[in-house]
Motif scaffolding. Structure first.
Motif, PDB file in Angstrom:
ATOM      1  N   HIS A   2       9.644  77.786 -13.209  1.00  0.00           N
ATOM      2  CA  HIS A   2       8.906  76.760 -13.728  1.00  0.00           C
ATOM      3  C   HIS A   2       8.744  75.688 -12.537  1.00  0.00           C
ATOM      4  O   HIS A   2       7.618  75.250 -12.371  1.00  0.00           O
ATOM      5  N   PHE A   3      10.016  75.442 -11.789  1.00  0.00           N
ATOM      6  CA  PHE A   3       9.635  74.751 -10.647  1.00  0.00           C
ATOM      7  C   PHE A   3       9.077  75.025  -9.392  1.00  0.00           C
ATOM      8  O   PHE A   3       8.046  74.298  -8.910  1.00  0.00           O
ATOM      9  N   LEU A   5       6.323  76.700 -10.132  1.00  0.00           N
ATOM     10  CA  LEU A   5       4.738  76.592 -10.367  1.00  0.00           C
ATOM     11  C   LEU A   5       4.547  75.296 -10.150  1.00  0.00           C
ATOM     12  O   LEU A   5       3.232  74.889 -10.030  1.00  0.00           O
ATOM     13  N   ILE A   6       5.413  74.354 -10.748  1.00  0.00           N
ATOM     14  CA  ILE A   6       5.174  72.830 -10.674  1.00  0.00           C
ATOM     15  C   ILE A   6       4.878  72.489  -9.187  1.00  0.00           C
ATOM     16  O   ILE A   6       3.832  71.857  -8.652  1.00  0.00           O
TER      17      ILE A   6
END
Length: 144
Positions: A2-3, A5-6
């Motif tokens: 997730h990180f 992708l951010i």
């Protein structure tokens, strides 16, 4: 994941600022519509090469998809024309914050009502406060 992708999304946003900086002078030299056309031509050629070497050959045809999903093909040039016209007049930072304000506002609505086939993510106080901060940044930049 997730990180990561951010971080990719942040890098994409940085790329849009560079694109806006390139489009303004290009539009002044060759005209706004020619600048838009050239950006999309280069992008289409690069995408074609990437598809040629990396896209699976058995993927379904985009002609089999609902026509509304191709609306981005109309929205993309409108966005680039806006960047080309606005950036020389109000600057890259002001243009990007304005774009961001519009994106976050519409994204909240799309998420809240699960439009366009997205998952439902309800508007809450934190999301509204984030939008208000972006609008405040826009107002501060406009007065500065």
């Amino acid at each position: 994941m997730h990180f990561l992708l951010i971080l990719f999304v942040i890098a994409g946003g940085m790329g849009l600022s560079i694109e806006a900086g390139l489009l303004g002078p290009l539009g002044n030299e060759v005209g706004d519509l020619w600048a838009t056309f050239s950006i999309f031509s280069v992008g289409a050629a690069l995408t074609f090469l990437l598809m040629l070497f990396f896209s699976p050959r058995s993927s379904p045809s985009f002609f089999a998809q609902p026509a509304w999903q191709l609306l981005g093909g109309v929205l993309g040039p409108v966005y680039v024309i806006i960047l080309t016209v606005a950036t020389p007049a109000i600057g890259i930072a002001m243009t990007m914050i304005g774009i961001l304000a519009g994106q976050v506002f519409k994204s909240l609505i799309i998420d809240h009502f699960a439009l366009l086939g997205t998952a439902r993510r309800q508007i809450d106080a934190k999301r509204l406060i984030a939008l208000l901060f972006i609008i405040a940044a826009l107002a501060l930049m406009a007065k500065g």
